[in-house]
Write an enzyme that holds these catalytic residues in place. Structure first.
Site, PDB file in Angstrom:
ATOM      1  N   CYS A 189       0.840  -1.434  -0.235  1.00 36.13           N
ATOM      2  CA  CYS A 189      -0.039   0.000   0.140  1.00 36.13           C
ATOM      3  C   CYS A 189       0.858   1.266  -0.093  1.00 36.13           C
ATOM      4  O   CYS A 189       1.048   2.031   1.128  1.00 36.13           O
ATOM      5  CB  CYS A 189      -0.999   0.218   1.185  1.00 36.13           C
ATOM      6  SG  CYS A 189      -2.225   1.382   1.000  1.00 36.13           S
ATOM      7  N   CYS A 367      -5.547   2.072  -5.092  1.00 40.02           N
ATOM      8  CA  CYS A 367      -4.994   2.662  -3.773  1.00 40.02           C
ATOM      9  C   CYS A 367      -6.121   3.859  -3.473  1.00 40.02           C
ATOM     10  O   CYS A 367      -6.112   4.908  -4.179  1.00 40.02           O
ATOM     11  CB  CYS A 367      -3.677   3.261  -3.847  1.00 40.02           C
ATOM     12  SG  CYS A 367      -3.138   4.059  -2.429  1.00 40.02           S
TER      13      CYS A 367
END
Length: 438
Positions: A189, A367
């Protein structure tokens, strides 16, 4: 203190207990048609799919942890918008019923003999193997960590042991520098290190402390975000909110007793700069799982060496991989895992029939870039770094609806859909959108 020492080499956090599925420590030699290594997002979702494909009695999952965490929500936990307990379930509650749960840690993988060995010395053989072991956190590669977490003013949203320390540091902030880092390694991430910066800015404005704060993002990268469409929007936010971004700056030392963080200039080797901080959020260096790295399954860098189109191992055709442990050239995110599950399921079904895989993974990843306590920029893109968007709107714009999806809708779909093998596939947000349109 012992818990902090364990942060030095912390695995991708996963989880597990025992309900009506079978669970036990590995004892005598065991054999399974499908063996899954890892009880994280990829491991649990694929074990649910494999149960439907070949029957629960033919599937086993090796996972030592008693708890399973939905890690994407930790960004909001670190900012006080969600609780840590809301991110967790017992592994027992997410393990597919009837599937054998081996509550041990993988010690060794021997693909030439189709066996693995666990930390209690037991050997398990398999016909097919799915590797979903995640990646490794390396706080210890930063001088002064992990022991520095014993001091106040420092936290990290990347570990269950330190995420609440972020929120405490944010609440205790008075005046000075709030510093946020991005390491000189691959990360999972890649948006998370800056999400907490935007949330900190919002919190300090809400509490009347922003005028006394310098919000600083020191990243080892040469860019703010890897995809230009979204990076342009983020740069606009940085300028509007008076945030300081320093590129090519890598954290090498934390002097927690002095509240100092030392960064090296990656463009000028040997040049360092010391930042005093009132709050420090650390994104640790990360690397491949050590068991994979020490096995014949690894590429030169230590990641699981899989075909990027079909997720099948390049040298061992009965071995497959999913998620953060692989060398797939895409961002390591939960959304990527969700997209990979359907592709991998199809690949395995074809291989078991001695047929060629016919579905291709395009590298889809996503994301949700949290930019405040009620807005998100939803970045979605493929292997080539090209936007691969779900909605018929400009997703580079901050939107309240996307925040609601990130904070409320996706956790529900994770627990009740993805982990049960009922949701996922190329473009999971796209699939959600189309379901909503029906």
């Amino acid at each position: 203190m012992a818990a902090l020492h364990r942060l030095g080499q912390c695995h991708f956090t996963r989880i597990a207990i025992s309900h009506f599925h079978t669970s036990s420590r590995a004892s005598a030699k065991q054999h399974y048609k499908m063996l899954v290594l890892g009880g994280g997002t990829g491991g649990i979702s694929m074990s649910a799919r494999m149960k439907r494909m070949m029957g629960a009695e033919n599937v086993a999952v090796v996972e030592p942890s008693e708890m399973h965490y939905y890690q994407p929500i930790w960004t909001l936990v670190g900012a006080g918008a969600k609780t840590l307990t809301s991110s967790s379930r017992s592994t027992a509650s997410v393990m597919p019923s009837g599937v054998k749960w081996v509550k041990s840690k993988v010690q060794e993988i021997n693909p030439d003999t189709n066996t693995i060995r666990t930390d209690d010395g037991s050997e398990i053989s398999y016909e097919y193997l799915i590797v979903a072991l995640g990646l490794q956190l390396h706080f210890e590669k930063i001088k002064g960590l992990p022991e520095g977490f014993e001091y106040p003013k420092i936290g990290s949203n990347y570990s269950v042991q330190t995420v609440e320390k972020t929120w405490k540091a944010l609440q205790d902030f008075k005046e000075g520098n709030a510093v946020f880092t991005f390491p000189n390694t691959p990360v999972k991430c890649a948006g998370a290190p800056q999400k907490i910066m935007y949330l900190t800015d919002a919190f300090l404005r809400k509490t009347g402390k922003r005028d006394k704060a310098n919000v600083i993002y020191n990243t080892s990268l040469p860019v703010l975000f890897g995809i230009k469409k979204y990076a342009d929007s983020l740069w606009d936010i940085v300028k509007q909110r008076d945030l300081q971004v320093n590129l090519r700056q890598n954290l090498i030392e934390v002097r927690a007793d002095k509240k100092e963080a030392v960064f090296e200039n990656l463009d000028k080797p040997g040049e360092t700069k010391v930042f005093e901080y009132e709050m420090l959020h650390v994104t640790p260096p990360m690397g491949p799982n050590l068991v994979i790295k020490g096995s014949p399954l690894a590429d030169e860098a230590g990641w699981l060496d899989v075909n990027k189109d079909h997720l099948q191992h390049k040298r061992y055709p009965n071995v497959f991989g999913i998620g953060d442990c692989t060398n797939l050239p895409t961002a390591k995110t939960g959304a990527a895992v969700a997209a990979q599950t359907a592709i991998l399921n199809r690949t395995i079904s074809k291989i078991m029939k001695n047929e060629k895989p016919d579905k291709t993974y395009d590298g889809y990843t996503s994301c949700p870039l949290v930019t405040s306590y009620n807005t998100v920029i939803l970045a979605e893109f493929d292997y080539n770094g090209q936007p691969l968007e779900t909605f018929p709107i400009n997703q580079a714009k901050e939107r309240r609806t996307m925040y609601h999806m990130k904070a409320d809708v996706m956790p529900h779909l994770y627990w009740h859909g993805l982990l049960r093998g009922l949701w996922g596939g190329p473009g999971p947000y796209r699939k959600l959108f189309h379901l909503g349109m029906k």
